[in-house]
Scaffold this motif. Structure first.
Motif, PDB file in Angstrom:
ATOM      1  N   GLY A  17      -4.972  12.658 -11.799  1.00 17.19           N
ATOM      2  CA  GLY A  17      -5.691  12.883 -10.546  1.00 17.19           C
ATOM      3  C   GLY A  17      -6.807  13.897 -10.652  1.00 17.19           C
ATOM      4  N   ILE A  18      -6.786  14.742 -11.682  1.00 16.58           N
ATOM      5  CA  ILE A  18      -7.850  15.748 -11.852  1.00 16.58           C
ATOM      6  C   ILE A  18      -9.222  15.074 -11.885  1.00 16.58           C
ATOM      7  CG2 ILE A  18      -8.834  17.485 -13.429  1.00 16.58           C
ATOM      8  CD1 ILE A  18      -6.040  18.213 -14.295  1.00 16.58           C
ATOM      9  N   ASP A  36       1.183  12.552 -13.590  1.00 16.26           N
ATOM     10  CA  ASP A  36       1.802  13.847 -13.909  1.00 16.26           C
ATOM     11  C   ASP A  36       2.525  14.385 -12.676  1.00 16.26           C
ATOM     12  OD1 ASP A  36       2.624  15.780 -15.685  1.00 16.26           O
ATOM     13  OD2 ASP A  36       0.764  16.935 -15.648  1.00 16.26           O
ATOM     14  N   SER A  37       2.967  13.476 -11.804  1.00 12.94           N
ATOM     15  CA  SER A  37       3.673  13.884 -10.587  1.00 12.94           C
ATOM     16  C   SER A  37       4.950  14.644 -10.959  1.00 12.94           C
ATOM     17  CB  SER A  37       4.002  12.669  -9.718  1.00 12.94           C
ATOM     18  OG  SER A  37       4.613  11.638 -10.461  1.00 12.94           O
ATOM     19  N   PRO A  38       5.344  15.646 -10.183  1.00  3.03           N
ATOM     20  CA  PRO A  38       4.899  15.944  -8.807  1.00  3.03           C
ATOM     21  C   PRO A  38       3.603  16.744  -8.679  1.00  3.03           C
ATOM     22  CG  PRO A  38       6.617  17.495  -9.458  1.00  3.03           C
ATOM     23  CD  PRO A  38       6.449  16.540 -10.602  1.00  3.03           C
ATOM     24  N   TYR A  39       2.929  17.000  -9.797  1.00  2.00           N
ATOM     25  CA  TYR A  39       1.708  17.814  -9.743  1.00  2.00           C
ATOM     26  C   TYR A  39       0.469  16.941  -9.533  1.00  2.00           C
ATOM     27  CZ  TYR A  39       5.149  20.538 -12.324  1.00  2.00           C
ATOM     28  OH  TYR A  39       6.305  21.142 -12.724  1.00  2.00           O
ATOM     29  N   LEU A  40      -0.661  17.610  -9.212  1.00  2.00           N
ATOM     30  CA  LEU A  40      -2.006  17.046  -9.359  1.00  2.00           C
ATOM     31  C   LEU A  40      -2.273  15.753  -8.590  1.00  2.00           C
ATOM     32  CD1 LEU A  40      -2.285  17.585 -13.230  1.00  2.00           C
ATOM     33  CD2 LEU A  40      -3.393  18.950 -11.448  1.00  2.00           C
ATOM     34  N   ALA A  41      -1.881  15.727  -7.328  1.00  2.00           N
ATOM     35  CA  ALA A  41      -2.130  14.522  -6.532  1.00  2.00           C
ATOM     36  C   ALA A  41      -3.623  14.193  -6.495  1.00  2.00           C
ATOM     37  CB  ALA A  41      -1.605  14.707  -5.113  1.00  2.00           C
ATOM     38  N   PRO A  42      -3.957  12.914  -6.685  1.00  3.69           N
ATOM     39  CA  PRO A  42      -5.375  12.519  -6.668  1.00  3.69           C
ATOM     40  C   PRO A  42      -5.934  12.535  -5.241  1.00  3.69           C
ATOM     41  CG  PRO A  42      -3.971  10.582  -6.899  1.00  3.69           C
ATOM     42  CD  PRO A  42      -3.055  11.780  -6.926  1.00  3.69           C
ATOM     43  N   GLY A  87      -3.459  18.124  -3.028  1.00  2.48           N
ATOM     44  CA  GLY A  87      -2.725  19.227  -2.407  1.00  2.48           C
ATOM     45  C   GLY A  87      -1.318  18.827  -1.988  1.00  2.48           C
ATOM     46  N   LYS A  88      -1.047  17.521  -1.864  1.00  2.00           N
ATOM     47  CA  LYS A  88       0.308  17.085  -1.492  1.00  2.00           C
ATOM     48  C   LYS A  88       1.156  16.912  -2.752  1.00  2.00           C
ATOM     49  CE  LYS A  88      -1.203  14.524   2.559  1.00  2.00           C
ATOM     50  NZ  LYS A  88      -1.893  13.233   2.601  1.00  2.00           N
ATOM     51  N   GLU A 119       3.167  11.464  -6.545  1.00  2.00           N
ATOM     52  CA  GLU A 119       4.211  10.505  -6.902  1.00  2.00           C
ATOM     53  C   GLU A 119       3.571   9.305  -7.614  1.00  2.00           C
ATOM     54  OE1 GLU A 119       5.272   9.954  -2.553  1.00  2.00           O
ATOM     55  OE2 GLU A 119       5.215   7.876  -3.248  1.00  2.00           O
ATOM     56  N   PRO A 120       4.356   8.555  -8.405  1.00  2.00           N
ATOM     57  CA  PRO A 120       3.786   7.499  -9.257  1.00  2.00           C
ATOM     58  C   PRO A 120       2.959   6.450  -8.517  1.00  2.00           C
ATOM     59  CG  PRO A 120       6.033   7.954  -9.935  1.00  2.00           C
ATOM     60  CD  PRO A 120       5.788   8.764  -8.681  1.00  2.00           C
ATOM     61  N   GLY A 121       3.319   6.119  -7.284  1.00  2.00           N
ATOM     62  CA  GLY A 121       2.584   5.102  -6.524  1.00  2.00           C
ATOM     63  C   GLY A 121       1.114   5.441  -6.350  1.00  2.00           C
ATOM     64  N   TRP A 122       0.807   6.729  -6.452  1.00  2.21           N
ATOM     65  CA  TRP A 122      -0.584   7.141  -6.226  1.00  2.21           C
ATOM     66  C   TRP A 122      -1.453   7.024  -7.463  1.00  2.21           C
ATOM     67  CZ3 TRP A 122       0.620  12.065  -2.806  1.00  2.21           C
ATOM     68  CH2 TRP A 122       1.058  11.620  -1.547  1.00  2.21           C
ATOM     69  N   VAL A 123      -0.900   6.513  -8.564  1.00  2.00           N
ATOM     70  CA  VAL A 123      -1.733   6.324  -9.759  1.00  2.00           C
ATOM     71  C   VAL A 123      -2.838   5.301  -9.486  1.00  2.00           C
ATOM     72  CG1 VAL A 123      -0.512   4.436 -10.974  1.00  2.00           C
ATOM     73  CG2 VAL A 123      -1.590   6.284 -12.276  1.00  2.00           C
ATOM     74  N   MET A 124      -2.618   4.438  -8.494  1.00  2.00           N
ATOM     75  CA  MET A 124      -3.661   3.457  -8.137  1.00  2.00           C
ATOM     76  C   MET A 124      -4.969   4.150  -7.755  1.00  2.00           C
ATOM     77  SD  MET A 124      -2.757   2.206  -4.270  1.00  2.00           S
ATOM     78  CE  MET A 124      -4.407   1.593  -3.993  1.00  2.00           C
ATOM     79  N   HIS A 125      -4.877   5.352  -7.168  1.00  2.00           N
ATOM     80  CA  HIS A 125      -6.111   6.063  -6.783  1.00  2.00           C
ATOM     81  C   HIS A 125      -6.893   6.517  -8.012  1.00  2.00           C
ATOM     82  CE1 HIS A 125      -5.010   5.908  -2.621  1.00  2.00           C
ATOM     83  NE2 HIS A 125      -3.843   6.485  -2.871  1.00  2.00           N
TER      84      HIS A 125
END
Ligand code: ZN
Ligand code: ZN
Length: 264
Positions: A179-180, A206-212, A217-218, A221-227
């Motif tokens: 997400g960086i 790299d969840s739970p860190y580094l939300a895209p 800031g949240k 989680e793996p589902g957000w790799v799509m972003h």
């Protein structure tokens, strides 16, 4: 479909919400995730997750930031990786940002992971922070790359220069963006991501860190790799489906998974 090549869903803040997390993966077409081990005491939980869920894979290794933790021998790593769902060795590597002083133990630990990777043929998951010269040097000295008969691997959560990326790619490694890369301030990293060929690219949370972005800031989680995938598609001006397909193919190729084992 997307694959999250690096997450820590065994960490309590995520494992407590597992049904919700798996549902979000399905909803976002994230078909698989690799749950990465950070120390030996947590390894049984990581293995358990991989055993319980067909689309969760796992690794075995001890993170360079974990100083007061049981030190793995090469034999420990070889023995613990002897399971079809354990597809990688790591995460391992060097971190001179979080820890300072005499870090010879970190380099020794890194070398043992590379030896276990060569012995098992299972690729490495490498973490490097403020230590890229030593990381590349040790990878070369120990023959981590496919160019030297090693199993190769992935430079995870990549934030280094294009030169470092190219040195790793020359050893048959993949470059994984987290997400960086979606952060507004990450202009230099975005230029690196643009220059790294899609054939050498993986994506991760790299969840739970580094939300895209748009969840920055949240708790990630793996589902957000799509972003991350969609951001790279936009950056490279190619269809998102192409990034999804290529990074998925790269994952299966690197970890030597057949369609059968992959439960596609
Ligand atoms: Zn890491
Ligand atoms: Zn990690």
């Amino acid at each position: 479909m997307y694959i999250d090549s690096h997450c820590h869903i065994n960490f309590p803040e995520l494992s407590a919400r597992l049904p919700e997390i798996l549902a979000r993966m399905a909803q976002n077409h994230v078909t698989h995730a690799l749950c990465v081990s950070v120390d030996l005491p947590d390894f049984p939980q990581v293995l358990e997750l991989a055993k319980n869920y067909p689309n969760i894979y796992a690794s075995v290794g001890v993170h360079p930031d974990y100083e007061d933790t049981p030190e793995p021998s090469v034999d420990d790593l070889i023995r613990l990786s002897d399971h079809p769902k354990i597809i990688a060795i790591g995460e391992t590597g060097l971190d001179y940002f979080r820890l300072q002083g005499d870090l010879e133990w970190q380099r020794e630990r890194f070398r043992r992971h590379i030896r276990a990777s060569r012995a098992t043929g299972k690729p490495l998951i490498i973490h490097t922070r403020a230590a890229s010269a030593d990381t590349i040097r040790i990878m070369q000295e120990e023959g981590a790359g496919t160019d030297a008969g090693g199993a190769g691997g992935v430079m995870h959560c990549f934030t280094e220069s294009l030169e470092v990326a190219e040195a790793a790619i020359a050893m048959g490694f993949y470059i994984s963006f987290s997400g960086i890369v979606t952060f507004k301030s990450a202009k230099e990293l975005q230029a690196v991501a643009l220059a790294v060929p899609l054939e050498s690219t993986l994506i991760e949370t790299d969840s739970p860190y580094l939300a895209p972005v748009p969840h920055r800031g949240k708790m990630n989680e793996p589902g957000w790799v799509m972003h991350v995938g969609e951001f790279l598609a936009n950056l490279k001006q190619v269809p998102a489906a192409q990034v999804a397909q290529q990074t998925t193919d790269n994952f299966f190729k690197l970890f030597k998974l057949t369609k059968d084992q992959a439960h596609v």
